[in-house]
Design an enzyme around this catalytic site. Sequence first.
Site: not given
Lengths: 689, 689
Positions: A296, A375, A403
């Site tokens: 990333e 993820d 998240e």
Amino acid sequence: MSRYFEYRPGDGYEAWLQYRRTDQGTKLKQYAPYCHIAAVIQDEVMRTAVNELSQGLEAITGHLVDVAETLGESSGILLGIFGASQAIDEAIHADVAGSVRTEGYAIQFDGRTEQIAIGAADSAGLLYGVFHLLRIMAAGGDVKSLNRVENPVNSLRMINQWDNMDGSVERGYAGSSIFYHDNRVAKEYQRIQDYARLLASCGINAIAINNVNVHRVESRLLTDFLPDVTKLAAIFRQYAIKLYLSINYASPMELGGLATADPQNPSVREWWREAAAKVYEAIPDFGGFLVKADSEHRPGPFTYGRDHADGANMLAEAVKPYGGVVIWRCFVYNCKQDWRDRSTDRARAAYDHFRPLDGRFLDNVILQIKNGPIDFQVREPVSPLIGAMPHTNQMIEFQIAQEYTGQQRHVCYLVPQWKEVLDFDTYLQEEGTPVKRIVDGTVHGNPCNGFAAVSNIGSDANWTGHLLAQANLFGYGRLAWNPELSAEEIAKEWIRLTFGSREPLFQTIYDILMNSWEIYESYTTPLGVGFMVNPDHHYGPNVEGYEYSPWGTYHYADNHGVGVDRTTATGTGYTSQYADANKQRYESLATCPDELLLFFHHVPYTHKLHSGKTVIQHIYDTHFEGAERAGQLLAVWERMREQLDEQAYRQVADRLEEQAEHAKEWRDRINTYFYRRSGIPDEQGRTIY
Amino acid sequence: MSRYFEYRPGDGYEAWLQYRRTDQGTKLKQYAPYCHIAAVIQDEVMRTAVNELSQGLEAITGHLVDVAETLGESSGILLGIFGASQAIDEAIHADVAGSVRTEGYAIQFDGRTEQIAIGAADSAGLLYGVFHLLRIMAAGGDVKSLNRVENPVNSLRMINQWDNMDGSVERGYAGSSIFYHDNRVAKEYQRIQDYARLLASCGINAIAINNVNVHRVESRLLTDFLPDVTKLAAIFRQYAIKLYLSINYASPMELGGLATADPQNPSVREWWREAAAKVYEAIPDFGGFLVKADSEHRPGPFTYGRDHADGANMLAEAVKPYGGVVIWRCFVYNCKQDWRDRSTDRARAAYDHFRPLDGRFLDNVILQIKNGPIDFQVREPVSPLIGAMPHTNQMIEFQIAQEYTGQQRHVCYLVPQWKEVLDFDTYLQEEGTPVKRIVDGTVHGNPCNGFAAVSNIGSDANWTGHLLAQANLFGYGRLAWNPELSAEEIAKEWIRLTFGSREPLFQTIYDILMNSWEIYESYTTPLGVGFMVNPDHHYGPNVEGYEYSPWGTYHYADNHGVGVDRTTATGTGYTSQYADANKQRYESLATCPDELLLFFHHVPYTHKLHSGKTVIQHIYDTHFEGAERAGQLLAVWERMREQLDEQAYRQVADRLEEQAEHAKEWRDRINTYFYRRSGIPDEQGRTIY
């Protein structure tokens, strides 16, 4: 006296270490005889253990506690290190003592002397033994049958803070950072110490104090800010927690002014050696480096034509002389994928990148692997990389921060999810090779191993935003210590310590926690398909939010069907990364579990699940039911108002109200999307827009 | 000598006022006889006119220019106000002079004296006359046949700056604000003056210098920052441009410390009267207030149970003694709509809110109405509110800033779109009641009228980011002056002034501009459906980006069809807001124009357009063709490299390259979305994902 009493957590700051009772008048007389502590304090961790025990006992019993070097004939609690304390060597049989390993402890009650003995091989073990005893007493439990040895199953039990020095927390849902603000290290040492105490009390022994995305200012934690880091290390050291830093792979350039960060360049290697030397000079027990590289947009060895082993080993050499480790994250994938390209599969990436490097990493490198291949979704299969590198240290990474599981606005007790992962049979050696045995090092005999997880805390008074989200932090620590604990046991333990055991409150909270993951999953993304969230912040439904993005997270819903074909026969071949038994199971529609169906297969909406329902009807049913159940969570909580401190009641009620509303939004958007796609009406004729 | 020559715009800063030529050696001798100016300067605008003429002539001819009070027998240019200049009264016949109105001018050539006379009723008219002459000369045109009177068709020709004092520009795509930075008024007066000059040169006479969303700091432009505003007013005054401020309806509370902003409250009224008095004391020719109230979370009279007329009239009374006006925006709708609610139609909102108030507004209030009922989409019908309030002043609002039309990354010459709007026959009185006749006041005889538009400029060297986007600013001004000008004429005028008239460059740029709107529309949202853009920033495709939002902008695509039923028979009833002829045309599938089909109707993908194609095939065809044509724009530009200054070439080439790539993204996402929705393959079998 009754063993049922209740706590009033109020603002939630004390979390599971409240030691407070509602029946202020009554003291817990049963534990009064133990208000004498004998210990010869040998180091600061032992001092912490004695202090915690002393303060805890006083809070629980309302009696003053005395601390002496010996108990004599008195009842009380004896603490000691085997071989260093004659009293403990006498109290605990040598055979028992011999079974206690690093950080472990023996705890036993002697009916004759009315003494409780806690013996350990090191002072960290004593600290854990003390918290063990306090957990029992705080819940009004029986101490007279105590007779056991506890050793941590995993040697590394780590927390990753995703805190940035500007005071923000990446994926933080509980206020700002307690570690930093305004690009400086915060001076609220008491708060940080209180956090250390919470962590130690559930068995955590390691913390990386800055975000894995290390930006310019955070890079300087290694240099300019080292005196501040040293101070933080001292705070955590008192609680037997080692401190780690996330580092910026490009530091030799950004801090050192070098023209390269090539791991084969001698100047770069020298720069890291010197940096490590300085850190260890300041913090001799510094844990090591945590690294997100070539991931990333973070810099890494790829820039120089080197691979992850080259990159990690360079750092490992730098910390090796001091006993440090390098924790190298495997969250590496192409985040600039073309959505049109169906052959690239992000789920394959970690395995494809790292598997070929097995055996190339030094023995103080540990690969940190997310529990799933994507993820931290509400539902994913287990990462096939776990266990697939027998000659490499591996640890598992969970995300306590919610998240993708409601961001601490929705309740989602994650321990059951983690348990499923840990119990998953990889079949890598034979039947009965579960993830937990790989992660604890027993399957491959790797020396370094364990758990890491992204913390869910921040500056909110109750630490976690949602008061019930404290159960995830607690549960993570307990599970890292012993993956055999059940989600149910952990939930009960946490509720007793936080809310007491009075009914019907106890059972109500237990039911909320134990159903919460299933409820959250039911109204969000169905059948393992993942994502369908708003881009960037990841909160709330957005079915096509990532469908045309470069992030590799697609569901390919069309008017006919939905899901990702990851089979080896016709899809991306991801299934072939698993051992054969699992590969076969996922490959075939006949055996693929319903809850992962859309992760592995693209099927028509009319496909029949093992449950007997069609995919489309399953989507409708789960979403209607899930939203309804979310509404019921609020309703049952409201009935508990009388049993709760108003502040504790209100903060949870507010969140449950938001969840109930937001669940309807999820329900309607997901159902509407799939209805508009498929044109297939709900069998029950409920409202879809 | 040839009348064909070329300009080299370089960085673009000079825009259409370059007066520079490539053939540096050759002077434009044909205009040398006119390098004598006669004028008796009476005020600062006249001084500006003389300076502009003098500098322009020098740049064009390469000769020194002399300015005197009279020309005598010499050839030259005569400037004068009718009745104040004997020379001009002699040069221009009284009948001609009598036909010149406020801001207008007569310009004529006398073959006997070789003098060009520009006469006006005021100095602003002289300034416009001078720019008229310079436009001709700068393009190498013929001055000897000059003999005309020009009066502006619209009395208000306004620019709205959406600039914030933090230096940002809302929907700004050309750098930061030239008016503000760091919450202060910028001191770059030269840049601001250069902007004033650009505006005046194409006929603009009014500017509101701050964003209609007025935040805390901008509210104080009315008070603390008034000295700075006064300075800006002086800059614009030189160019005959009146300055306006956008105001915060809650100012009496935020600035005045009152407990209310209720327009019926005497203290509130007094506060505004005093505020107006102070502004007019500092700026006697201040234009007035621009107000966005009760719109998108801005405060307004609704809070106090009052309506827009109450709110606007209170402000109007405050500025009335000074000749000021209040411009009240009609962009009022429910921005917290439930996407599930299909009966609420944002397109109806302005009409439903304002139409019942006709006759209630004071005569110095002007309602500012966006050209379409939604929000500056690439294709919308004309707002039915325009002309529907005969007893109320109205002006039309365009958006030069390309918020939904490529954000100045894509080329989109908007004048043809504006022309369609202006020429649209409302049938409000009878056949032949076009928008332009309502807006200029002739239909209803309203005293105040005109055009407003959101500026597209910023701190970028070339003002507009995309060099070709300058044509929109220029074209807007020219059209506001005279809506009868054609898009083609305006494009040609702008190209001649900016790039010269050398072929094939001239024709190439002309083709790019004239095709650009159609090309942009073809690869973006089809058939008038609108939106399908990324939320918030509005750049790039996102078909479901607003589908489940509270913003009222939906397309309702399902597996069967797409579009919004706004008919009166079966839909939201929006069509009934039009005069009958238009209502009938839009109501019926048989007569509804293809390009607005999905704005008015929800139809199956298989519905046949008047073009003979199905909706789905139209979508595929236009998107494939549009992306291909976008690629060709770059290709033809690349062939022009030799004819262009490298800097000018490069800045446009970079944008066209981005457009070509981005058009493919639009093509693929839109086509893929509709293919996945409908399951209907492209007849030509082209690639859809």
